[in-house]
Scaffold this active site. Structure first.
Site, mmCIF file in Angstrom:
data_model
loop_
_atom_site.group_PDB
_atom_site.id
_atom_site.type_symbol
_atom_site.label_atom_id
_atom_site.label_comp_id
_atom_site.label_asym_id
_atom_site.label_seq_id
_atom_site.Cartn_x
_atom_site.Cartn_y
_atom_site.Cartn_z
ATOM 1 N N CYS A 1 0.840 -1.182 0.000
ATOM 2 C CA CYS A 1 0.000 0.000 0.000
ATOM 3 C C CYS A 1 0.886 1.247 0.000
ATOM 4 C CB CYS A 1 -0.946 0.094 1.183
ATOM 5 S SG CYS A 1 -2.100 -1.263 1.296
ATOM 6 N N ARG B 1 3.949 -0.377 -4.736
ATOM 7 C CA ARG B 1 3.663 -0.944 -3.413
ATOM 8 C C ARG B 1 2.344 -1.713 -3.361
ATOM 9 N NH1 ARG B 1 6.913 1.364 0.462
ATOM 10 N NH2 ARG B 1 5.497 0.668 2.077
ATOM 11 N N GLU C 1 7.094 -14.692 -11.918
ATOM 12 C CA GLU C 1 6.428 -13.530 -11.319
ATOM 13 C C GLU C 1 5.975 -12.497 -12.338
ATOM 14 O OE1 GLU C 1 8.778 -11.523 -8.289
ATOM 15 O OE2 GLU C 1 10.566 -11.580 -9.504
ATOM 16 N N HIS D 1 15.490 -36.690 -9.834
ATOM 17 C CA HIS D 1 14.631 -37.130 -8.740
ATOM 18 C C HIS D 1 13.210 -36.581 -8.859
ATOM 19 C CE1 HIS D 1 18.144 -38.884 -6.944
ATOM 20 N NE2 HIS D 1 18.779 -37.738 -7.128
ATOM 21 N N LYS E 1 5.966 -4.694 -4.098
ATOM 22 C CA LYS E 1 7.418 -4.579 -3.968
ATOM 23 C C LYS E 1 7.851 -4.672 -2.514
ATOM 24 C CE LYS E 1 11.406 -3.195 -5.864
ATOM 25 N NZ LYS E 1 11.907 -4.455 -6.407
HETATM 26 C C1 G6P Z 1 8.665 -9.013 -2.605
HETATM 27 C C2 G6P Z 1 9.287 -8.427 -3.855
HETATM 28 C C3 G6P Z 1 10.556 -9.193 -4.204
HETATM 29 C C4 G6P Z 1 11.505 -9.211 -3.033
HETATM 30 C C5 G6P Z 1 10.852 -9.739 -1.763
HETATM 31 C C6 G6P Z 1 11.719 -9.500 -0.543
HETATM 32 O O1 G6P Z 1 8.196 -10.288 -2.867
HETATM 33 O O2 G6P Z 1 8.369 -8.472 -4.930
HETATM 34 O O3 G6P Z 1 11.175 -8.583 -5.321
HETATM 35 O O4 G6P Z 1 12.618 -10.007 -3.344
HETATM 36 O O5 G6P Z 1 9.620 -9.056 -1.531
HETATM 37 O O6 G6P Z 1 11.823 -8.128 -0.351
HETATM 38 P P1 G6P Z 1 13.034 -7.360 0.294
HETATM 39 O O7 G6P Z 1 12.675 -5.909 0.133
HETATM 40 O O8 G6P Z 1 13.086 -7.785 1.718
HETATM 41 O O9 G6P Z 1 14.265 -7.721 -0.444
#
Ligand code: G6P
Length: 611
Positions: free
Chosen positions: A2, A27, A491, A507, A606
């Site tokens: 958000c 966000r 993604e 496996h 994000k």
């Molecule tokens: C979300 C984002 C990813 C990121 C992950 C961890 O899933 O879309 O791109 O790797 O969060 O976020 P951070 O900010 O802790 O690296």
């Protein structure tokens, strides 16, 4: 998750708010809304993106010099119009926007329902504004006090902004667990989840701390208080962000721009740390270096792409620094009663520095006496503050939801750290050490070369854009690269993709291989090269389609593969920095060709500030 924006001052708020929302759309983007105060308190909101909100608002009264806006990533309540923020209180005199989760909202809601309140949405957020209004009316206190009382009853995380029809000259904000920045202009204030909506108006900012409230008044008077009502001296910082860093700069998507920024972002990660004589200086963790040198174990905690960088860290630290490493998903670590001692060093890796699970895992490890070091991209973020010390990656703002340059920057830092420990502890000969650091300096140029095959990768994407499954295989240092390649593809293009250690294919995943199945092998010339070739043979024997990432001049894989993408030769431990590049480009082109929204893939966000 958000995005939050607020404004109070002499200008019309709406254009500032909408522009701000577009900057924060990474966000969350399943619904959006805006509230404007101009005598009336008007709320406009709808499901969809910020562009849908703009369309929805055409013809409506958007005047007002005080307002707030929100872009949502749904937690409680489906993403529809009524669950979109802002939320009115029952009387429609107050409105709120919120980023976070009110965990005890059910109990609070029941109490409010029992007292006869009616709700217009399924959200936890509406409960909070109803509670504020209930206190305001029944306890006959000022709004500031009512907000404070309400926040003291709330369990969970929040960044909130509240405005009131009866208080047209004040913007109220508070945070706990979710970020909030106040921008201080001339006779005007801005509020936002990060500094990107603020930077073009002012460079003076205050990052709200945990459980702090900001009371921003028209005319330039403001106060920062704790939710216990203790006034705080605001710490005004100068933003170092440039506008160009958060714009697309001629690229079609932020993701592509960020992929192309990697020669610079990797250099920025080692700039000033890798000295001309080959010495590595990691100033941010200087006071904790002895702790690391003597650590019995390093525990890496992270989520998503940062977790993949952590896996590369495990390989390189164990390989050359000879300290045992475990890599943990923060979300598992925090709930599985792990054994943590004071001799452990925890490395928390996070691009955003806001990931809720990583933060909680840090708190747990800290409470057991471990030393916690951060590897974060966002300066001043919650994780950067929660750790004892840390190393910033300096990749610059990453806006595309799929992480690219942050990953290579994290890997760069982990390699620097491993080299620093290895050198200090004498685990590698000086000549070998010097060879590694000299090669590190050449990596930005080699990334540039890896990017030059973009057009060929686009051709490959064209061939496979209708594939329904993809397998990514690699060994050793390039096993995490395989995982990251598969994650990038799924993604943003919504194609099912799995990453596996190449030998593990036997496996299980081998059962999936037929003439329809593209298999991406990360097969540069490393110590496991011959082994990977055997795995390629196994896929070929089953008629799988082979796309291989190889070292320049390779001939053996070329004979077997359907498509060969070359990367420059380098030291084995540096290969992830180069092998990742074509995989990022492949997923980018696949997603574009499939008509997907590359920068804002469905259901993702994000910055994951909920657990
Ligand atoms: C979300 C984002 C990813 C990121 C992950 C961890 O899933 O879309 O791109 O790797 O969060 O976020 P951070 O900010 O802790 O690296």
């Amino acid at each position: 998750m958000c995005g939050i924006v607020g404004y109070i001052g002499p200008r019309e708020a709406y254009p500032i708010l909408i522009k701000g929302l577009k900057r924060l759309e990474y966000r969350g983007y399943d619904s959006a809304g805006v509230a404007l105060l101009n005598g009336d308190l008007n709320v406009y909101k709808c499901s969809g993106k910020v562009a849908d909100l703009e369309e929805f608002i055409i013809g409506k009264d958007i005047s007002g010099t005080l307002g707030m806006a929100h872009t949502r990533w749904a937690t409680h309540g489906v993403p529809n119009d009524s669950n979109a923020h802002p939320h009115y209180s029952e009387s429609e005199n107050l409105a709120i926007i919120h980023n976070g989760i009110i965990e005890n909202y059910k109990t609070l809601k029941e109490e409010l329902l029992n007292r006869g309140h009616k709700f217009a949405s399924d959200t936890d957020t509406e409960v909070l504004i109803q509670l504020v209004e209930d206190i305001l009316v029944n306890e006959k206190v000022e709004l500031e006090e009512a907000i404070r009382i309400a926040l003291n009853q709330v369990v969970g995380a929040y960044a909130i902004v509240i405005i009131s029809k009866d208080d047209p000259d004040t913007l109220y904000a508070a945070r706990k667990g979710s970020p909030l920045v106040v921008g201080i202009g001339k006779d005007e204030f801005f509020l936002a989840s990060d500094a990107t909506p603020i930077v073009e108006y002012t460079k003076n900012v205050v990052y709200l701390k945990e459980e702090e409230m900001a009371i921003l008044r028209r005319g330039g008077d403001f106060k920062i208080k704790t939710i216990e009502n203790r006034e705080q001296t605001p710490y005004i910082q100068k933003l170092e962000l440039n506008l160009s860093a958060i714009e697309k700069g001629g690229f079609d998507h932020f993701m592509l721009k960020e992929i192309y920024e990697q020669p610079r972002s990797i250099r920025d990660s080692f700039r000033g740390r890798l000295k001309p004589d080959g010495k590595i200086v990691l100033g941010g963790i200087r006071d904790y270096e002895q702790k690391i040198f003597n650590a019995h174990r390093i525990i890496i905690i992270a989520c998503g792409t940062s977790w993949h960088a952590g896996l590369v860290g495990e390989y390189v630290i164990e390989d050359i620094a000879r300290i045992p490493v475990v890599v943990e998903y923060a979300s598992e670590f925090r709930y599985r009663n792990p054994v943590i001692t004071e001799d452990d060093v925890v490395l928390a890796i996070s691009q955003s520095g806001e990931t809720a699970d990583t933060l909680a895992a840090i708190e747990l490890a800290r409470s057991k006496g471990a030393t916690i070091l951060g590897i974060c991209n966002v300066v001043g973020s919650s994780i950067a503050r929660a750790t004892h010390a840390g190393i910033y990656t300096h990749a610059g703002p990453e806006i595309g939801v799929a992480s690219t340059k942050a990953f290579t920057a994290q890997v760069t830092i982990l390699i620097l750290l491993a080299l620093r420990i290895a050198h200090q502890k004498g685990h590698i000969p000086e000549s070998k050490y010097q060879q590694y650091v000299r090669e590190m300096e050449l990596i930005p140029g080699k990334v540039e070369k890896a990017l030059a095959v973009n057009d060929y990768i686009k051709e490959i994407a064209e061939k496979y854009k209708h594939a329904r499954n993809f397998l990514y295989l690699g060994r050793g240092y390039n096993f995490p690269v395989a995982l990251e390649g598969a994650l990038k593809l799924k993604e943003i293009s919504y194609i099912h993709a799995e990453g596996y250690p190449a030998a593990e294919m036997k496996h299980g995943p081998i059962a999936l291989i037929d003439e329809e199945m593209p298999v991406v092998f990360i097969a540069p010339s490393t110590s496991t090269y011959e082994k990977v070739i055997s795995n390629i043979e196994e896929v070929k024997a089953r008629k799988g389609k082979i796309i291989a990432i190889v070292t320049e001049g390779d001939t053996k894989v070329r004979e077997l593969a359907d498509h060969v993408i070359e990367i420059p030769a380098t030291e084995e431990l540096l290969t992830p920095l180069l092998a990742t590049i074509p995989l990022q480009l492949l997923s980018y082109h696949m997603a574009v060709l499939r008509g997907c929204n590359v920068d804002q893939p469905r259901n993702l966000a994000k910055s994951v500030t909920v657990e």
